[in-house]
Structure formats: C-alpha cells, structure tokens
Design an enzyme around this catalytic site. Structure first.
Site, mmCIF file in Angstrom:
data_model
loop_
_atom_site.group_PDB
_atom_site.id
_atom_site.type_symbol
_atom_site.label_atom_id
_atom_site.label_comp_id
_atom_site.label_asym_id
_atom_site.label_seq_id
_atom_site.Cartn_x
_atom_site.Cartn_y
_atom_site.Cartn_z
ATOM 1 N N SER A 275 0.843 -1.433 -0.042
ATOM 2 C CA SER A 275 -0.049 0.006 0.014
ATOM 3 C C SER A 275 0.597 1.273 -0.058
ATOM 4 O O SER A 275 1.863 1.459 0.643
ATOM 5 C CB SER A 275 -0.953 -0.042 1.216
ATOM 6 O OG SER A 275 -1.595 1.214 1.454
ATOM 7 N N LYS B 299 -13.994 -2.980 2.299
ATOM 8 C CA LYS B 299 -14.835 -1.902 2.158
ATOM 9 C C LYS B 299 -16.309 -1.977 2.335
ATOM 10 O O LYS B 299 -17.000 -1.256 2.569
ATOM 11 C CB LYS B 299 -14.678 -1.505 0.719
ATOM 12 C CG LYS B 299 -13.057 -0.659 0.435
ATOM 13 C CD LYS B 299 -13.109 -0.457 -1.177
ATOM 14 C CE LYS B 299 -11.561 0.245 -1.305
ATOM 15 N NZ LYS B 299 -11.867 0.883 -2.674
ATOM 16 N N ASN C 83 -14.078 3.421 2.068
ATOM 17 C CA ASN C 83 -12.857 3.372 2.467
ATOM 18 C C ASN C 83 -12.135 4.204 3.298
ATOM 19 O O ASN C 83 -10.992 4.291 3.461
ATOM 20 C CB ASN C 83 -12.256 3.472 0.661
ATOM 21 C CG ASN C 83 -12.190 5.103 0.407
ATOM 22 O OD1 ASN C 83 -12.686 6.018 0.946
ATOM 23 N ND2 ASN C 83 -11.346 5.382 -0.503
ATOM 24 N N ASP D 297 -13.130 7.285 -3.113
ATOM 25 C CA ASP D 297 -12.667 6.770 -4.545
ATOM 26 C C ASP D 297 -13.177 7.606 -5.821
ATOM 27 O O ASP D 297 -12.310 7.979 -6.737
ATOM 28 C CB ASP D 297 -13.349 5.128 -4.748
ATOM 29 C CG ASP D 297 -12.568 4.195 -3.971
ATOM 30 O OD1 ASP D 297 -11.422 4.505 -3.553
ATOM 31 O OD2 ASP D 297 -12.918 3.167 -3.715
ATOM 32 N N GLY E 88 -14.314 -0.710 -19.334
ATOM 33 C CA GLY E 88 -14.465 -1.763 -18.015
ATOM 34 C C GLY E 88 -15.728 -1.600 -17.271
ATOM 35 O O GLY E 88 -16.456 -0.652 -17.382
ATOM 36 N N ALA E 89 -15.966 -2.679 -16.701
ATOM 37 C CA ALA E 89 -17.174 -2.386 -15.686
ATOM 38 C C ALA E 89 -16.928 -3.240 -14.327
ATOM 39 O O ALA E 89 -17.800 -3.912 -13.722
ATOM 40 C CB ALA E 89 -18.273 -3.106 -16.474
ATOM 41 N N GLY E 90 -15.536 -3.152 -13.868
ATOM 42 C CA GLY E 90 -15.406 -3.753 -12.607
ATOM 43 C C GLY E 90 -15.331 -2.777 -11.275
ATOM 44 O O GLY E 90 -16.160 -1.805 -11.644
ATOM 45 N N GLY E 91 -14.803 -3.026 -10.379
ATOM 46 C CA GLY E 91 -14.830 -2.138 -9.439
ATOM 47 C C GLY E 91 -14.385 -0.617 -9.483
ATOM 48 O O GLY E 91 -15.279 0.254 -9.268
ATOM 49 N N GLY F 158 -3.281 7.221 -13.697
ATOM 50 C CA GLY F 158 -4.106 7.310 -12.379
ATOM 51 C C GLY F 158 -3.544 7.777 -11.260
ATOM 52 O O GLY F 158 -4.040 7.499 -10.225
HETATM 53 P P1 NAP Z 1 -11.674 -5.436 -11.661
HETATM 54 O O1 NAP Z 1 -12.745 -5.437 -10.766
HETATM 55 O O2 NAP Z 1 -10.962 -6.710 -11.387
HETATM 56 O O3 NAP Z 1 -12.096 -5.206 -13.107
HETATM 57 C C1 NAP Z 1 -11.301 -5.443 -14.047
HETATM 58 C C2 NAP Z 1 -11.868 -4.980 -15.481
HETATM 59 O O4 NAP Z 1 -10.934 -5.285 -16.630
HETATM 60 C C3 NAP Z 1 -13.193 -5.608 -16.044
HETATM 61 O O5 NAP Z 1 -14.079 -4.821 -16.737
HETATM 62 C C4 NAP Z 1 -12.463 -6.751 -17.031
HETATM 63 O O6 NAP Z 1 -13.497 -6.936 -17.659
HETATM 64 C C5 NAP Z 1 -11.405 -5.809 -17.614
HETATM 65 N N1 NAP Z 1 -10.477 -6.675 -18.096
HETATM 66 C C6 NAP Z 1 -9.396 -7.869 -17.334
HETATM 67 N N2 NAP Z 1 -8.652 -8.404 -18.357
HETATM 68 C C7 NAP Z 1 -9.147 -8.134 -19.600
HETATM 69 C C8 NAP Z 1 -8.956 -8.688 -20.948
HETATM 70 N N3 NAP Z 1 -7.802 -9.421 -21.035
HETATM 71 N N4 NAP Z 1 -9.688 -8.191 -21.844
HETATM 72 C C9 NAP Z 1 -10.589 -7.274 -21.638
HETATM 73 N N5 NAP Z 1 -11.083 -6.959 -20.432
HETATM 74 C C10 NAP Z 1 -10.288 -7.143 -19.286
HETATM 75 O O7 NAP Z 1 -10.745 -4.409 -11.419
HETATM 76 P P2 NAP Z 1 -10.823 -2.999 -10.942
HETATM 77 O O8 NAP Z 1 -10.753 -2.955 -9.385
HETATM 78 O O9 NAP Z 1 -11.967 -2.265 -11.599
HETATM 79 O O10 NAP Z 1 -9.290 -2.164 -11.614
HETATM 80 C C11 NAP Z 1 -9.114 -1.857 -12.596
HETATM 81 C C12 NAP Z 1 -7.803 -1.381 -12.889
HETATM 82 O O11 NAP Z 1 -8.077 0.074 -12.391
HETATM 83 C C13 NAP Z 1 -6.729 -1.832 -12.281
HETATM 84 O O12 NAP Z 1 -5.561 -1.801 -13.281
HETATM 85 C C14 NAP Z 1 -6.392 -1.100 -11.026
HETATM 86 O O13 NAP Z 1 -5.062 -1.099 -10.850
HETATM 87 C C15 NAP Z 1 -6.786 0.348 -11.495
HETATM 88 N N6 NAP Z 1 -7.135 1.302 -10.359
HETATM 89 C C16 NAP Z 1 -6.569 2.197 -10.210
HETATM 90 C C17 NAP Z 1 -6.898 3.094 -9.172
HETATM 91 C C18 NAP Z 1 -6.319 4.520 -8.914
HETATM 92 O O14 NAP Z 1 -6.371 5.174 -7.982
HETATM 93 N N7 NAP Z 1 -5.441 5.149 -9.919
HETATM 94 C C19 NAP Z 1 -8.147 2.804 -8.445
HETATM 95 C C20 NAP Z 1 -8.575 1.702 -8.705
HETATM 96 C C21 NAP Z 1 -8.279 0.910 -9.721
HETATM 97 P P3 NAP Z 1 -14.473 -8.387 -17.520
HETATM 98 O O15 NAP Z 1 -15.648 -7.841 -16.767
HETATM 99 O O16 NAP Z 1 -14.662 -8.664 -18.815
HETATM 100 O O17 NAP Z 1 -13.722 -9.399 -16.756
#
Ligand code: NAP
Length: 279
Positions: free
Chosen positions: A14, A67, A88, A103, A127-130, A245
């Site tokens: 961290s 969280k 957070n 966040d 993207g559509a994750g966290g 980022g």
């Molecule tokens: P997550 O919940 O695991 O989501 C990952 C995302 O990436 C999903 O949309 C996933 O698509 C997509 N993905 C992963 N591998 C892929 C591939 N091979 N082809 C196409 N799409 C792919 O992760 P997260 O928490 O959202 O984080 C995402 C990124 O943001 C990370 O790199 C993290 O380091 C960065 N981040 C940065 C900050 C900051 O403060 N700068 C804060 C938070 C996160 P699917 O749904 O299809 O699996």
C-alpha cells in the site's frame, strides 16, 4: 501520538502510509499523528473496528476486502459511501464511526486537475469492474452527457448501467468494431480495465479506436504503473490530452486526510508534493 492507518489483506504494497505521512510532515503534524499499514484479514473487520475504538485510533482507510464489510458497522455514512455501498475512509470522532468513500471523488478531482472536465462530454468508459463502478457515477455528477460502458463481458456492463435511473449509461461490448463506431462520438475516454497494467494486466489487442476519437478528446487511464501505458502513448502521439491514474490515488488520499483532520487542505499544493514523493 494519534494513530491513523490503512487496513487490508494484503496490505504490504500500500502507498497510503507514504502519501499520508508525507502530507502530515508537510503540515508539521508528524509529531501528532502517525499513519501505518495494518494487515487485517477479511473476517476481522468488526474486531478491528472495536480495537480501533478502544485504542483511540483517529481514523483509518480500508481496502480489499473490508470496504463492503464496513458499511453495516458504521454509525453514519456519507452520501458517497451509501451510493457505492462501500467505505474506504472511517473517521472515529466523539465515539462515532463515520464511513466515507473518496474513490469516486478522488477520480473526479484528478480528472479536473488534468484539465479533462467531463461536463458536456460523451464518455467512452472501458471496463465494468470495481474501478468503473466508482468512476461512472462521478462522470455523470461531473456533468457528462452520456457514458458508454464498454466491457468484454457485456452483462457486467449492463449491470453497471442499471445504476442510473435516467439512462445516461449505455452498455456496449469492447470489440474493435464497437469501439470504432462509438469513439467518434466521445470526447473523453477513460480506461477502467486492468489492460496495460505492469505485471499481469494484459494488453489491449487493438488501439485503433484512439485514432477515431475527435481531435479535442482527452484520455484518462486509471493505471499509473507504468506511468505511460500503450493507450496513453498512442493518445499522446495523436496530440490528445492525457493523464494517468496517479492523480486519482493522490486525490483519494488528500480527501481522506481532510476528513481525518476535519479541515480543508491546499489540495493542488498537496498533489504536487505527493507527485514528487511518488517518483
Ligand atoms: P476488476 O474489478 O477486476 O475489473 C477488471 C476490469 O478489466 C473488468 O472490466 C474486466 O472485464 C477488464 N479486463 C480484465 N482483463 C481483460 C482482458 N484480458 N480483456 C478485456 N478486459 C479485461 O478491477 P478494478 O478494481 O476495476 O481495477 C481495474 C484497474 O483500475 C486496475 O488496473 C487497477 O489498478 C486500476 N485502479 C486504479 C486506481 C487509482 O487510484 N488510480 C483505483 C482503482 C483501480 P471483464 O468484466 O470482462 O472481466
């Protein structure tokens, strides 16, 4: 000495102690507060909160997997913590635990600081994750007209779009044809996938959508390691405004420290200081 900390599991990597202690030193508060990292397993969120109250901890940040666990444990929640269903930042003051979430607000401040005001723009969000869940509502709150949520797994994009009752979020795929069709309509692209990240992130197979963005478009990548992803490199080569980022990480910490200290800080000055500290 008053304690501040970040909890998570894992937590060793961290950046929060570096960011917070740098700010505390600059504010000459390092004799009063110390910020540490504590590894707390996911099953121990409530036990940690009780311990923190007993120890007189002033506040703490939380990352995975705490969280969501913290939400029902709080005496009060900020609007953002309630909206996200995730906490957070916890302030322990006057016997009360107040849960916040910096966040999304950190993202928006970083976007504005990078000269990429989302107001009036149509956004291509990848993207559509966290991370996308934190970012999408803030783009709308920041005045974006519409946001295409483009994701490999389109059902996940559709789930995220259901959040906005006004229908300004639209789900789409992330294939080459879809991105090429949507990009000319978007003056801001935000990468919320892990593609491009150092290590195990994988890479975009095709970046030709960058060439289809209008000339006034900006590109924000949530990834900051490497400092310039292939996406940002391609956008910069076209002369588009870009930002990584790091600003988001930094602004989340500034906003959290403002909550812990219950005072406004000189955000831009702190951001410059933290950028230096992260080099
Ligand atoms: P997550 O919940 O695991 O989501 C990952 C995302 O990436 C999903 O949309 C996933 O698509 C997509 N993905 C992963 N591998 C892929 C591939 N091979 N082809 C196409 N799409 C792919 O992760 P997260 O928490 O959202 O984080 C995402 C990124 O943001 C990370 O790199 C993290 O380091 C960065 N981040 C940065 C900050 C900051 O403060 N700068 C804060 C938070 C996160 P699917 O749904 O299809 O699996």
């Amino acid at each position: 000495m008053r304690q501040l900390c970040v909890i998570g599991d894992p937590i060793a990597h961290s950046k929060s102690p570096l960011l917070h202690n740098t700010m505390l030193r600059a504010l000459e508060l390092d004799g009063e507060y110390k910020y540490t990292a504590r590894r707390v397993p996911g099953a121990d969120t409530a036990a940690f909160l009780a311990e923190a109250r007993a120890e007189g901890v002033a506040g703490f940040n939380a990352t995975m997997p705490h969280k969501e666990h913290l939400v029902p444990l709080m005496d009060r929640l900020s609007d953002d913590a309630r909206m996200y269903g995730a906490v957070n930042t916890v302030c322990l003051r006057g016997g009360e635990a107040v849960g916040h979430n910096t966040d999304g607000a950190g993202f928006l401040r970083a976007l504005l600081a990078a000269g990429l005001d989302p107001a009036g723009r149509t956004v291509l969000l990848l993207g559509a994750g966290g991370a996308a869940r934190a970012v999408a509502p803030k783009l709308l709150q920041g005045g974006a007209e519409a946001v295409f949520i483009c994701n490999r797994t389109i059902t996940r994009a559709a789930q995220l779009c259901a959040w906005d009752p006004l229908g300004r979020l639209a789900p789409a795929g992330m294939d080459r044809e879809t991105l090429a069709r949507l990009a000319p309509r978007c003056s801001l692209a935000v990468n919320c996938t892990s593609l491009g990240m150092e290590g195990t992130g994988g890479q975009f197979e095709d970046l030709s959508f960058v060439d289809a963005l209008p000339p006034e478009a900006g590109v924000f990548d949530l990834i900051y390691s490497p400092a310039e992803t292939a996406l940002l490199r391609r956008a910069r080569a076209r002369g588009l405004r870009t930002a990584n980022g790091l600003g988001m990480l930094i602004w989340q910490a500034i906003l959290a420290l403002e909550l812990f200290l219950d005072r406004e800080l000189d955000g831009p000055a702190m951001a410059r200081l933290l950028e230096e500290a992260m080099k």
